[in-house]
Scaffold this active site. Structure first.
Site, short mmCIF file in Angstrom:
data_model
loop_
_atom_site.label_atom_id
_atom_site.label_comp_id
_atom_site.label_asym_id
_atom_site.label_seq_id
_atom_site.Cartn_x
_atom_site.Cartn_y
_atom_site.Cartn_z
CG HIS A 20 -2.09 -1.27 1.29
ND1 HIS A 20 -2.79 -1.39 0.27
CD2 HIS A 20 -2.25 -2.06 2.25
CE1 HIS A 20 -3.60 -2.47 0.70
NE2 HIS A 20 -3.33 -2.91 1.81
CG HIS B 245 -6.50 -5.48 2.32
ND1 HIS B 245 -5.83 -6.41 3.11
CD2 HIS B 245 -7.58 -5.41 2.63
CE1 HIS B 245 -6.55 -6.76 4.15
NE2 HIS B 245 -7.59 -6.11 4.00
N1 6DK Z 1 -9.09 -0.11 7.28
C1 6DK Z 1 -2.59 -5.36 4.01
O1 6DK Z 1 -2.91 -6.80 4.62
C2 6DK Z 1 -2.82 -4.23 4.92
O2 6DK Z 1 -2.84 -5.28 2.64
C3 6DK Z 1 -4.32 -4.32 5.02
C4 6DK Z 1 -4.91 -2.99 5.92
C5 6DK Z 1 -6.41 -2.99 5.95
C6 6DK Z 1 -6.84 -2.00 6.92
C7 6DK Z 1 -8.45 -2.24 6.84
C8 6DK Z 1 -9.42 -1.57 7.38
C9 6DK Z 1 -9.77 1.16 7.89
C10 6DK Z 1 -10.71 1.05 8.55
C11 6DK Z 1 -11.41 1.94 9.32
C12 6DK Z 1 -11.12 3.20 9.08
C13 6DK Z 1 -10.00 3.49 8.20
C14 6DK Z 1 -9.11 2.18 7.64
F1 6DK Z 1 -0.35 -4.39 3.41
C15 6DK Z 1 -0.85 -5.53 3.85
F2 6DK Z 1 -0.60 -5.70 5.25
F3 6DK Z 1 -0.39 -6.52 3.35
O3 6DK Z 1 -10.29 -1.94 7.99
ZN ZN Z 2 -3.82 -7.16 2.83
#
Ligand code: 6DK
Ligand code: ZN
Length: 368
Positions: free
Chosen positions: A142, A181
């Site tokens: 990301h 993701h």
């Molecule tokens: N975000 C990943 O697995 C990281 O791709 C995933 C990050 C997910 C966050 C999900 C989420 C919110 C919720 C509420 C408010 C803001 C953001 F990068 C890797 F580690 F690989 O629920």
């Molecule tokens: Zn992920």
């Protein structure tokens, strides 16, 4: 096959603190403190299973090194690098979006994660190993040029792609991202670059929101070199295999890269808390076999995987083991949860999944 394996105990010491940001604790509102999802245990437990199963004896243990500022700068703005380093020298900070905290010394460990993937690439090009797996923290896919995001600080795999181009004289590289993701950071880095094919298969619209739609296909000279494959929730082994065979493999064959990099998350796994997909350890085995097959066809088998997400500490180790076993061609202990997760209903390809995949295949003109 000889498989290079990169892990460093220091990865277990990267400290994202509590779930501040994602679920900010507030005892006054009844919100209890919780460890951050990207806590060290899941990856540490993969490593421990690799050791205890005996697979470690079959792998070539390589030593990660820190990526240098110059190497990181091939992808990231100097301001981002300097800011992370300054915060890391003090009490720690956040990589950019409030859900990516790091502790003191976080810079050095993030640089070690990027450097581990670089070392895997070097070992594959030197012929020391046939393929390589970098079991790293923090993850990378990301991270944007100007900031970290989604638990990621530096885009490990994008830095590795630039390194391969600069140091090993290759031009065309494919990045295949099967984390649940969207690989938005990697996509952003290469969006206008015709020499890097960025393919992301992910659960439709989970994180980041409104990112990774089928209409994001690259821009300018890079038009067509970004492929997004959003899959409906509930996609299991059948849907993932169909997506690989129908979109990912044909796109990689057409592109003819000289190196295949995989952003390997396990959060599309059955029972993952941050995804709603159903892939089993056997499913991850199949994805790995197919990645190896296409790398064998187009780039003499050159394949480097970089670990991303995966949040079920009980199940992720068996998925990780399955990938490493497949890469090295060895078998050790069975996945004790496989009978349970593979018997879950709808593991086979479902009509909505087929439609989603076929839509991308026809938009990208991948007839097969
Ligand atoms: N975000 C990943 O697995 C990281 O791709 C995933 C990050 C997910 C966050 C999900 C989420 C919110 C919720 C509420 C408010 C803001 C953001 F990068 C890797 F580690 F690989 O629920
Ligand atoms: Zn992920």
């Amino acid at each position: 096959m000889t498989t290079g394996y990169l892990y460093h105990e220091m990865f277990g010491w990267y400290d994202p603190g509590s779930a501040a940001g994602l679920f900010p604790p507030d005892p006054r509102q009844g919100v209890q403190p919780l460890w951050h999802f990207e806590h060290p245990d899941t990856k540490r437990r993969i490593h421990e299973l690799v050791v205890v199963s005996g697979l470690i004896e079959e792998l070539v243990r390589l030593s990660p090194r820190q990526a240098t500022v110059r190497e990181i700068e091939r992808v990231h703005e100097r301001e981002h690098i300097d800011r992370v380093r300054a915060d890391s020298d003090r009490a720690g900070g956040d990589a950019g979006d409030g859900i990516s905290p790091f502790g003191r010394g976080g810079y050095e460990i993030a640089a070690l994660a990027a450097g581990a993937v670089l070392e895997g690439v070097d070992a594959v090009f030197d012929g020391r190993v046939d393929n390589a797996y970098a079991l790293v923290r923090p993850p990378g896919h990301h991270a944007l040029p100007g900031s970290g995001m989604g638990f990621c600080v530096f885009n490990n795999i994008a830095i590795a792609a630039r390194h391969a181009q600069r140091v090993h004289g290759v031009r065309r590289i494919a990045v295949l991202d099967w984390d649940v993701h969207h690989g938005n950071g990697t996509q952003a880095v290469f969006y206008e670059d015709p020499d890097v094919l960025a393919i992301s298969m992910h659960q439709d619209n989970v994180f980041p929101l409104d990112s990774g739609g089928v209409d994001e296909t690259g821009a300018g000279a890079g038009e067509g070199s970004t492929v997004n494959l959003p899959l409906p929730p509930g996609t299991g082994d059948g849907g993932y295999e169909y997506a690989m065979r129908t979109v990912c493999l044909p796109a990689i064959r057409r592109f003819q890269p000289e190196l295949l990099l995989v952003a390997c998350g396990f959060d599309a796994g059955a029972m993952d808390p941050l995804g709603r997909q159903m892939v089993t350890s056997d499913g991850f085995r199949t994805l790995t076999e197919l990645a190896m097959r296409v790398a064998g066809e187009v780039c003499e088998g050159r394949l480097v995987l970089s670990h991303e997400g995966g949040y079920n500490p009980a199940y992720v180790p068996f998925s990780g083991l399955a990938v490493l076993e497949t890469l090295s061609g060895k078998r050790t202990v069975p996945d004790p949860f496989l009978p349970l997760v593979s018997a879950m209903a709808r593991q086979d390809l479902q009509p909505a999944q087929r439609a989603a995949v076929d839509g991308v295949a026809s938009a990208a003109e991948l007839g097969e």
